[in-house]
Design an enzyme around this catalytic site. Structure first.
Site, short mmCIF file in Angstrom:
data_model
loop_
_atom_site.label_atom_id
_atom_site.label_comp_id
_atom_site.label_asym_id
_atom_site.label_seq_id
_atom_site.Cartn_x
_atom_site.Cartn_y
_atom_site.Cartn_z
N HIS A 1 38.06 40.77 43.84
CA HIS A 1 36.63 40.99 44.06
C HIS A 1 35.92 39.71 44.54
O HIS A 1 36.24 38.60 44.12
CB HIS A 1 35.97 41.48 42.77
CG HIS A 1 36.11 40.54 41.61
ND1 HIS A 1 35.25 39.49 41.38
CD2 HIS A 1 37.04 40.48 40.63
CE1 HIS A 1 35.63 38.83 40.29
NE2 HIS A 1 36.72 39.42 39.81
N ASP A 2 35.02 39.91 45.47
CA ASP A 2 34.12 38.85 45.96
C ASP A 2 34.82 37.77 46.77
O ASP A 2 34.23 36.72 47.05
CB ASP A 2 33.34 38.21 44.80
CG ASP A 2 32.57 39.23 44.00
OD1 ASP A 2 31.62 39.81 44.54
OD2 ASP A 2 32.93 39.46 42.82
N GLY B 1 39.32 36.26 41.85
CA GLY B 1 37.96 36.56 42.25
C GLY B 1 37.24 35.36 42.84
O GLY B 1 37.45 34.22 42.45
#
Length: 256
Positions: free
Chosen positions: A119-120, A137
């Site tokens: 994520h991200d 992340g």
């Protein structure tokens, strides 16, 4: 051509030229651009936007929920650019509300089998992530960087443009542009001069980058001192300004 054995949600938007192989599942809020090929048994969840001419091989998981305990069902996104090759069993998760809410993968990248982009993350253009590379992340990987097989990056680390991460290395601090890093944890092991030469960097520019590397790593300078010395040359060589700016903006600190 969409296989009759694929499952496509009515709220997904696929260009008429997209090919979807048997047993692929494409959920709502997925947009796929022209010329894409979606391999069998691939699962794509939204909100996800995929550009043109991407090839996503079998058994990939694209756009699923972030693997983050803080995630509580927020409306987060994944964006993938054009002309990427995403090989078997790759997983790319959407973003979280704690960052920009979006995971981004640029264009002309090669993600080999079993790569995980958490994520991200922000992956630039012309990046190679070899087999089983793992990005935690919020990791940023800049243009033309290469990560060799089974290497990984700790959350929030940044890897600079044209950097090279050796096989099975663990990145726990930022890796500046042009630098080769290897080991557990990854440490600087010189410059990616072969890569720079292949990408058209002139001999004079590579020489200046070598001198800059010595300023940062070989002359006993502190980071502050190195930045001051780099500033003198960066006006003449913009490639050095990329290096200086990266080091200056590093929040985790660079590998030393």
């Amino acid at each position: 051509m969409i296989s009759s054995q694929a499952i496509i949600d009515s709220n997904a938007q696929l260009h008429e030229s997209v090919v979807v192989e048997p047993f692929a599942i494409i959920g709502p809020d997925v947009v796929i651009g022209e010329g894409c090929w979606i391999g069998p048994n691939t699962v794509i969840k939204g909100p996800t936007k995929i550009g043109k001419n991407n090839r996503i091989f079998q058994f990939c998981s694209i756009g699923d929920d972030p693997q983050d305990k803080k995630y509580a069902g927020e409306n987060t996104h994944l964006e993938i650019g054009d002309n990427n090759i995403i090989r078997e069993y790759c997983s790319i998760n959407r973003g979280t509300a704690q960052d920009l809410g979006k995971t981004q993968v640029g264009s002309h990248n090669l993600l080999m089998a079993y790569v995980h982009v958490a994520h991200d993350c922000v992956v630039g253009d012309n990046v190679i992530l070899a087999n089983a590379v793992t990005l935690a992340g919020h990791v940023h990987v800049s243009d033309w960087a290469i990560m060799a097989g089974f290497s990984g990056a700790h959350q929030f680390c940044h890897i600079g443009a044209h950097a090279f991460i050796g096989m099975q290395s663990g990145v726990v601090k930022d890796v500046p542009p042009y630098v080769m890093a290897m080991g557990q944890p990854a440490l600087p092991k010189g410059l990616n001069t072969e890569g720079l030469s292949r990408r058209g960097f002139s001999a004079d520019t590579i020489l200046e980058i070598k001198r800059a590397y010595k300023v940062v790593y070989r002359q006993g300078n502190t980071v502050t001192q190195a930045l001051e010395l780099l500033k003198l040359k960066s006006k003449q060589f913009p490639e050095l300004e990329i290096l200086r700016e990266f080091i200056s903006n590093s929040s985790r600190g660079i590998i030393r």
